[in-house]
Write a protein that holds these residues in place. Structure first.
Motif, mmCIF file in Angstrom:
data_model
loop_
_atom_site.group_PDB
_atom_site.id
_atom_site.type_symbol
_atom_site.label_atom_id
_atom_site.label_comp_id
_atom_site.label_asym_id
_atom_site.label_seq_id
_atom_site.Cartn_x
_atom_site.Cartn_y
_atom_site.Cartn_z
ATOM 1 N N ARG A 15 0.825 -1.210 0.000
ATOM 2 C CA ARG A 15 0.000 0.000 0.000
ATOM 3 C C ARG A 15 0.860 1.261 0.000
ATOM 4 N N VAL A 16 1.987 1.207 0.713
ATOM 5 C CA VAL A 16 2.889 2.360 0.719
ATOM 6 C C VAL A 16 3.427 2.612 -0.687
ATOM 7 N N VAL A 17 3.848 1.550 -1.364
ATOM 8 C CA VAL A 17 4.344 1.688 -2.738
ATOM 9 C C VAL A 17 3.270 2.283 -3.636
ATOM 10 N N GLU A 18 2.077 1.719 -3.582
ATOM 11 C CA GLU A 18 0.979 2.179 -4.428
ATOM 12 C C GLU A 18 0.671 3.659 -4.194
ATOM 13 N N THR A 19 0.603 4.049 -2.924
ATOM 14 C CA THR A 19 0.245 5.429 -2.597
ATOM 15 C C THR A 19 1.375 6.382 -2.957
ATOM 16 N N ALA A 20 2.616 5.971 -2.736
ATOM 17 C CA ALA A 20 3.760 6.819 -3.093
ATOM 18 C C ALA A 20 3.826 7.037 -4.600
ATOM 19 N N LEU A 21 3.555 6.000 -5.374
ATOM 20 C CA LEU A 21 3.533 6.151 -6.831
ATOM 21 C C LEU A 21 2.416 7.096 -7.263
ATOM 22 N N VAL A 48 11.089 3.834 4.069
ATOM 23 C CA VAL A 48 9.973 3.353 4.880
ATOM 24 C C VAL A 48 10.225 1.891 5.213
ATOM 25 N N ASP A 49 10.288 1.596 6.491
ATOM 26 C CA ASP A 49 10.528 0.231 6.942
ATOM 27 C C ASP A 49 9.190 -0.391 7.340
ATOM 28 N N ALA A 50 8.662 -1.242 6.460
ATOM 29 C CA ALA A 50 7.387 -1.918 6.717
ATOM 30 C C ALA A 50 7.605 -3.359 7.157
ATOM 31 N N PHE A 51 8.818 -3.664 7.628
ATOM 32 C CA PHE A 51 9.151 -5.018 8.050
ATOM 33 C C PHE A 51 8.337 -5.424 9.280
ATOM 34 N N GLY A 52 7.893 -6.660 9.263
ATOM 35 C CA GLY A 52 7.223 -7.235 10.425
ATOM 36 C C GLY A 52 7.419 -8.732 10.430
ATOM 37 N N TYR A 96 -4.177 4.788 7.227
ATOM 38 C CA TYR A 96 -2.853 4.869 7.855
ATOM 39 C C TYR A 96 -1.794 5.223 6.810
ATOM 40 N N VAL A 97 -1.818 4.545 5.686
ATOM 41 C CA VAL A 97 -0.816 4.795 4.651
ATOM 42 C C VAL A 97 -0.983 6.183 4.044
ATOM 43 N N ASP A 98 -2.222 6.607 3.837
ATOM 44 C CA ASP A 98 -2.448 7.965 3.342
ATOM 45 C C ASP A 98 -1.840 8.990 4.299
ATOM 46 N N ALA A 99 -2.076 8.796 5.592
ATOM 47 C CA ALA A 99 -1.541 9.714 6.595
ATOM 48 C C ALA A 99 -0.018 9.655 6.626
ATOM 49 N N LEU A 100 0.534 8.446 6.527
ATOM 50 C CA LEU A 100 1.986 8.290 6.497
ATOM 51 C C LEU A 100 2.590 9.067 5.335
ATOM 52 N N LEU A 101 1.979 8.972 4.161
ATOM 53 C CA LEU A 101 2.507 9.694 2.996
ATOM 54 C C LEU A 101 2.391 11.200 3.184
ATOM 55 N N GLN A 102 1.347 11.654 3.842
ATOM 56 C CA GLN A 102 1.229 13.086 4.116
ATOM 57 C C GLN A 102 2.351 13.561 5.032
ATOM 58 N N GLU A 103 2.701 12.751 6.017
ATOM 59 C CA GLU A 103 3.806 13.106 6.910
ATOM 60 C C GLU A 103 5.135 13.083 6.164
ATOM 61 N N ILE A 104 5.290 12.144 5.253
ATOM 62 C CA ILE A 104 6.514 12.077 4.453
ATOM 63 C C ILE A 104 6.642 13.306 3.555
#
Length: 209
Positions: free
Chosen positions: A15-21, A62-66, A186-194
């Motif tokens: 989702r992070v990749v998709e939203t960042a693109l 972005v570290d999405a490791f879990g 969450y990912v949308d908000a993360l990208l806004q912070e980035i």
């Protein structure tokens, strides 16, 4: 902006990749195995094999490791120790997709969510390990890290609403008393912070409103 996503094959990572693109960022997926994200630029490497040179081209990582295997939970600490070591002294911003268990539930900031009677016992070891990972970050004085906790209920199937807010180390609820966020929000908000950074060397949290 050049952005790398570690563990880009995971639910949050994809989702992070998709939203960042979608924001027209220059995105590289860092994956151990065949890339399953939408990124066309790929670095196929395990997290422990990453070097300072590998991450040097990126403005943001972005570290999405879990990991959920009980035998490997300590990797929530050891991976962050490795990343902070190779990013030490650089201008690269490191965003960590964190957990909610270490959020505080009292004004005095003495009781964490993971230590409350209501917290599911099955998730206790994971929450403890992720909390220790945050402690590793807090010792990394020469790294621009930001630990991003979701709300207590982190819903992989929830819709994108655009209705979210930021908080800090304390568990925050909406008007109905819920601590909830979908992966999408969450990912949308993360990208806004980035894109519009407001935090550095601290934990922030995101919850639905």
């Amino acid at each position: 902006m050049k952005l790398a996503v570690i563990a880009a094959n995971g639910k949050t990572g994809q989702r992070v990749v998709e939203t960042a693109l979608a924001h027209d960022l220059d995105v590289t997926a860092i994956v151990r195995h065949e890339n399953r994200s939408q990124a066309t630029q790929v670095l196929q490497k395990g997290i422990f094999d990453l070097t300072a040179d590998d991450l040097a081209p990126f403005d943001v990582v972005v570290d999405a490791f879990g990991v959920y295997d009980p035998e490997r939970l300590d990797e929530h600490q050891t991976t962050l120790a490795h990343l902070t070591s190779i990013l030490s002294g650089t201008t690269t911003r490191l965003y960590i997709v964190g957990g909610a268990g270490s959020l505080y539930v009292d004004d005095e900031m003495t009781i964490q969510l993971k230590d409350t009677p209501e917290f599911p016992a099955a998730y206790q070891p994971l929450a403890e390990s992720m909390s220790r990972g945050l402690a590793v970050l807090r010792q990394a004085e020469s790294v621009h890290w930001i630990y991003v906790s979701p709300a207590a209920e982190y819903d992989s199937e929830g819709p994108r609403t655009g209705q979210y807010a930021f908080a800090g180390d304390k568990l925050t609820t909406n008007a109905t008393g819920q601590s909830y966020i979908s992966y999408a929000d969450y990912v949308d908000a993360l990208l806004q912070e980035i894109l519009h950074p407001s935090a550095d060397q601290q934990r922030i949290s995101i919850y639905g409103i």
